[in-house]
Design an enzyme around this catalytic site. Structure first.
Site, short mmCIF file in Angstrom:
data_model
loop_
_atom_site.label_atom_id
_atom_site.label_comp_id
_atom_site.label_asym_id
_atom_site.label_seq_id
_atom_site.Cartn_x
_atom_site.Cartn_y
_atom_site.Cartn_z
N HIS A 202 0.81 -1.22 0.00
CA HIS A 202 0.00 0.00 0.00
C HIS A 202 0.85 1.28 0.00
O HIS A 202 0.39 2.34 -0.42
CB HIS A 202 -0.91 -0.02 1.23
CG HIS A 202 -2.14 0.82 1.08
ND1 HIS A 202 -3.05 0.62 0.05
CD2 HIS A 202 -2.64 1.84 1.82
CE1 HIS A 202 -4.02 1.50 0.17
NE2 HIS A 202 -3.81 2.25 1.24
N GLU A 272 3.80 -33.99 -1.70
CA GLU A 272 2.73 -33.48 -2.57
C GLU A 272 3.34 -32.80 -3.79
O GLU A 272 4.48 -32.34 -3.75
CB GLU A 272 1.87 -32.46 -1.80
CG GLU A 272 0.92 -33.11 -0.81
CD GLU A 272 -0.36 -33.63 -1.47
OE1 GLU A 272 -1.45 -33.15 -1.14
OE2 GLU A 272 -0.25 -34.54 -2.32
#
Length: 384
Positions: A202, A272
């Site tokens: 930001h 995985e």
């Protein structure tokens, strides 16, 4: 709408997702941030519901997951959503990092954003590994054994650290309990880091595909980019629904439906799919300690990109050589992913070693050399 600007909390929301000025030329590649935020929310919610019925005990863990699947109302839906959103989380994070690499989002003044993002990536992998152990199938047990054993490569007190993590002399009940505890707690740290990532972003705002300042042409976040984000969010829900309802085990490993048995080693122990490239890097180096260092180094090396990219131009949009180098890196990443799923025999071992060497060379040699050569060519053309 006045309260959006005046209320102490609502004006923060307004500043980030309503009035936030975004570059007008952002492409759909900038949508992965919102998708990742959505994935994190889904994972924390589904995880909390799963924790209500899960039992972190070596004798009951596997059966408690089957109980969730068979007896708990819509338990199958919550469990399959949790398992598959984890895969999508990594698909999106790799795309997000890839977009950052291609468009030079890591360059000043967004070094802090990139650094927090790298820490988030490493923490995500740790959380995913902890979660993979919890169903306590064959891959859970043996994956935990192999990965925790890596720390035994640390000289002098490595084995002591491993036994400390295990809470014994092998993966046992204490290990499962502490893995469950950490898997539940660390996502909240991840959420805090994600907020820090947003706050850092930001300060200077998003980069854009051209790599030049966009202060002269910006739109408000809402409604323009909110609706653009919703397009990819609904597309994600559609694909997720197809996978959860029709192919729920597409991205998993069938061996994890076999209850954990410390007396039987699986034919091939693989993590995985999203951890395979780093597993390939680990296995490609014959020395255990150097393999572990290379595996962690392959993630931490992302932090040095702001230092090694010497080009005066942000991103690869107007840099043909860097475009080629980027796509070679993407191909190399997929090769490493494939190698990680194979047995460590010839020719896979040799291919993995070449791919690992290219991976590190890309950061340490290709990126700085391309930047230097472009700067030199620019200086020569300017002198004429």
């Amino acid at each position: 709408m006045r309260s959006l600007k005046s209320h102490v909390l609502l004006r923060l929301v307004n500043s980030y997702i309503v009035d936030s000025p975004q570059p007008a030329n952002l492409s759909y590649l900038w949508n992965f941030g919102s998708l990742l935020a959505l994935c994190l929310i889904i994972q924390i919610l589904t995880g909390a519901f799963l924790a209500m019925h899960y039992t972190p005990h070596v004798d009951f863990a596997f059966n408690s997951v089957e109980h969730i699947m068979r007896d708990v109302n819509n338990g199958w839906l919550i469990r399959y959503t949790h398992a598959n959103v984890a895969s999508f989380f990594f698909i999106f994070v790799y795309m997000h990092v890839g977009r950052g690499l291609y468009y030079g989002s890591y360059k000043s003044p967004r070094v802090l954003v990139w650094s927090i993002g790298t820490i988030i990536l490493i923490l995500m992998m740790a959380i995913a590994f902890l979660g993979y152990v919890l169903p306590y199938g064959q891959m859970s047990l043996w994956g935990a054994t192999v990965i925790t054993n890596l720390l035994s490569a640390i000289p002098v007190f490595g084995q002591d650290i491993v036994e400390l993590i295990w809470g014994g002399f092998s993966v046992n009940n204490a290990t499962l309990n502490r893995f469950f505890s950490l898997h539940y707690l660390l996502p909240f740290l991840l959420a805090a880091l994600a907020v820090a990532h947003l706050i850092a972003l930001h300060v200077h705002g998003s980069s854009n595909p051209n790599g030049v300042t966009s202060n002269g042409d910006r739109y408000a976040m809402h409604p323009y980019f909110v609706f653009k984000d919703l397009v990819t969010i609904f597309a994600f829900f559609l694909v997720l629904a197809v996978i959860v309802f029709f192919y729920p085990n597409l991205l998993g490993h069938s061996d994890n439906y076999i209850p954990a048995d410390p007396m039987v080693t699986p034919a091939s122990i693989v993590p995985e799919w999203y951890l395979l490239p780093f597993y390939a890097i680990l296995r490609s180096i014959p020395n255990k300690l150097l393999g572990v260092v290379a595996m962690f180094g392959s993630l931490l090396i992302l932090l040095i990109l702001p230092l090694v990219d010497l080009s005066r131009i942000r991103g690869s949009t107007f840099r043909p050589l860097m475009k080629l180098a980027f796509w070679l890196f993407v191909v190399d990443f997929f090769i490493l992913m494939w190698i990680g799923s194979q047995h460590p025999d010839s020719p896979y071992l040799e291919i993995g070693q070449v791919a690992t060497a290219f991976y590190f060379a890309w950061f340490l040699i290709f990126v700085p050399l391309i930047g230097l050569s472009e700067n030199t060519l620019m200086d020569i053309s300017n002198e004429k």
